[in-house]
Motif scaffolding. Sequence first.
Motif, short mmCIF file in Angstrom:
data_model
loop_
_atom_site.label_atom_id
_atom_site.label_comp_id
_atom_site.label_asym_id
_atom_site.label_seq_id
_atom_site.Cartn_x
_atom_site.Cartn_y
_atom_site.Cartn_z
N ASN A 40 0.80 -1.22 0.00
CA ASN A 40 0.00 0.00 0.00
C ASN A 40 0.84 1.27 0.00
N SER A 41 2.09 1.18 0.47
CA SER A 41 2.91 2.37 0.61
C SER A 41 4.38 1.98 0.77
N LYS A 42 5.25 2.97 0.70
CA LYS A 42 6.67 2.69 0.94
C LYS A 42 6.88 2.28 2.40
N HIS A 43 6.04 2.79 3.29
CA HIS A 43 6.15 2.40 4.70
C HIS A 43 5.82 0.92 4.88
N GLU A 44 4.88 0.43 4.10
CA GLU A 44 4.53 -0.98 4.18
C GLU A 44 5.68 -1.84 3.63
N ILE A 45 6.35 -1.36 2.60
CA ILE A 45 7.52 -2.07 2.08
C ILE A 45 8.60 -2.10 3.16
N PHE A 46 8.84 -0.96 3.78
CA PHE A 46 9.83 -0.87 4.84
C PHE A 46 9.47 -1.80 5.99
N ALA A 47 8.20 -1.80 6.38
CA ALA A 47 7.75 -2.68 7.46
C ALA A 47 7.98 -4.14 7.10
N SER A 48 7.77 -4.48 5.84
CA SER A 48 8.01 -5.86 5.40
C SER A 48 9.48 -6.23 5.53
N LEU A 49 10.36 -5.28 5.23
CA LEU A 49 11.80 -5.51 5.44
C LEU A 49 12.10 -5.70 6.93
N ALA A 50 11.47 -4.90 7.77
CA ALA A 50 11.69 -4.99 9.21
C ALA A 50 11.16 -6.33 9.75
N ILE A 51 10.04 -6.79 9.22
CA ILE A 51 9.49 -8.08 9.63
C ILE A 51 10.45 -9.20 9.26
N ARG A 52 10.93 -9.15 8.03
CA ARG A 52 11.88 -10.17 7.58
C ARG A 52 13.13 -10.16 8.45
N ARG A 53 13.63 -8.96 8.75
CA ARG A 53 14.82 -8.83 9.59
C ARG A 53 14.56 -9.34 11.01
N GLY A 54 13.42 -9.01 11.55
CA GLY A 54 13.08 -9.47 12.89
C GLY A 54 12.99 -10.98 12.98
N ASN A 55 12.39 -11.61 11.97
CA ASN A 55 12.30 -13.07 11.94
C ASN A 55 13.68 -13.70 11.83
N GLU A 56 14.53 -13.10 11.02
CA GLU A 56 15.90 -13.60 10.88
C GLU A 56 16.67 -13.46 12.19
N MET A 57 16.50 -12.34 12.85
CA MET A 57 17.17 -12.10 14.14
C MET A 57 16.73 -13.14 15.16
N LEU A 58 15.44 -13.41 15.23
CA LEU A 58 14.92 -14.41 16.17
C LEU A 58 15.51 -15.79 15.86
N ARG A 59 15.59 -16.13 14.58
CA ARG A 59 16.17 -17.42 14.19
C ARG A 59 17.63 -17.51 14.63
N VAL A 60 18.39 -16.46 14.41
CA VAL A 60 19.81 -16.44 14.79
C VAL A 60 19.95 -16.58 16.31
N ILE A 61 19.11 -15.87 17.05
CA ILE A 61 19.15 -15.94 18.51
C ILE A 61 18.82 -17.35 18.99
N GLN A 62 17.74 -17.92 18.48
CA GLN A 62 17.33 -19.25 18.93
C GLN A 62 18.36 -20.32 18.59
N GLN A 63 19.01 -20.18 17.44
CA GLN A 63 20.04 -21.15 17.07
C GLN A 63 21.35 -20.92 17.80
N GLY A 64 21.60 -19.68 18.21
CA GLY A 64 22.88 -19.34 18.80
C GLY A 64 22.95 -19.44 20.31
N ILE A 65 21.81 -19.70 20.94
CA ILE A 65 21.81 -19.77 22.40
C ILE A 65 21.45 -21.18 22.84
N ASP A 66 22.33 -21.76 23.63
CA ASP A 66 22.11 -23.11 24.17
C ASP A 66 21.19 -22.98 25.39
N SER A 67 19.96 -23.44 25.24
CA SER A 67 18.98 -23.29 26.32
C SER A 67 19.31 -24.13 27.55
#
Length: 189
Positions: A40-67
Amino acid sequence: EDILTAAFELFTEKGLEAVTIEMIAEAAEIGKGTIYKHFNSKHEIFASLAIRRGNEMLRVIQQGIDSSAPVLVQVRALIRITWNEFIEDPKEYYIHKKCENILAVDNLGNEVFEKLQKVREQNVSFAKVLLQKAIDEGLIIDEPVEYLFLIGYGMILGTIELLGSYPVEDTERLYNLMEKAIIDGMMKK
């Protein structure tokens, strides 16, 4: 994907405010109307990039920390992963930094806004759970988890932000000092 790739490069090169839908369309080598079929807008494109980045960050954190590791080892690992993710790719840090501003934009579609909120909360929740566990084990001060999170995260982001204006030769030494300040500041005396 072409839209997101083109937008990422433009946003990190020129800044969110300076980029237009026309610029994204030209860089992606598509028509402007094609963009509006997906966003709908450039802000929505930006938000989609932020969502993708956030999901990637969570994946890296979950894989990188021994629970199964002691909680303070997990907290230190979380600090290190967060630092590394932002220090190694300044473009990704820009997306993350601007993400907070995008949450206040009116023209985000509800679905995109909810996804952005969800991924942000998942990442924050991971840290808060670790901090609460450290409190429960009597390792760190018994203060509201939200406060401890804000202080620790603020020190990481603030240090990274200041590196842009005040570069140092030994970022590893700086990291070690910052980590010590965060951990020592939260430890029970």
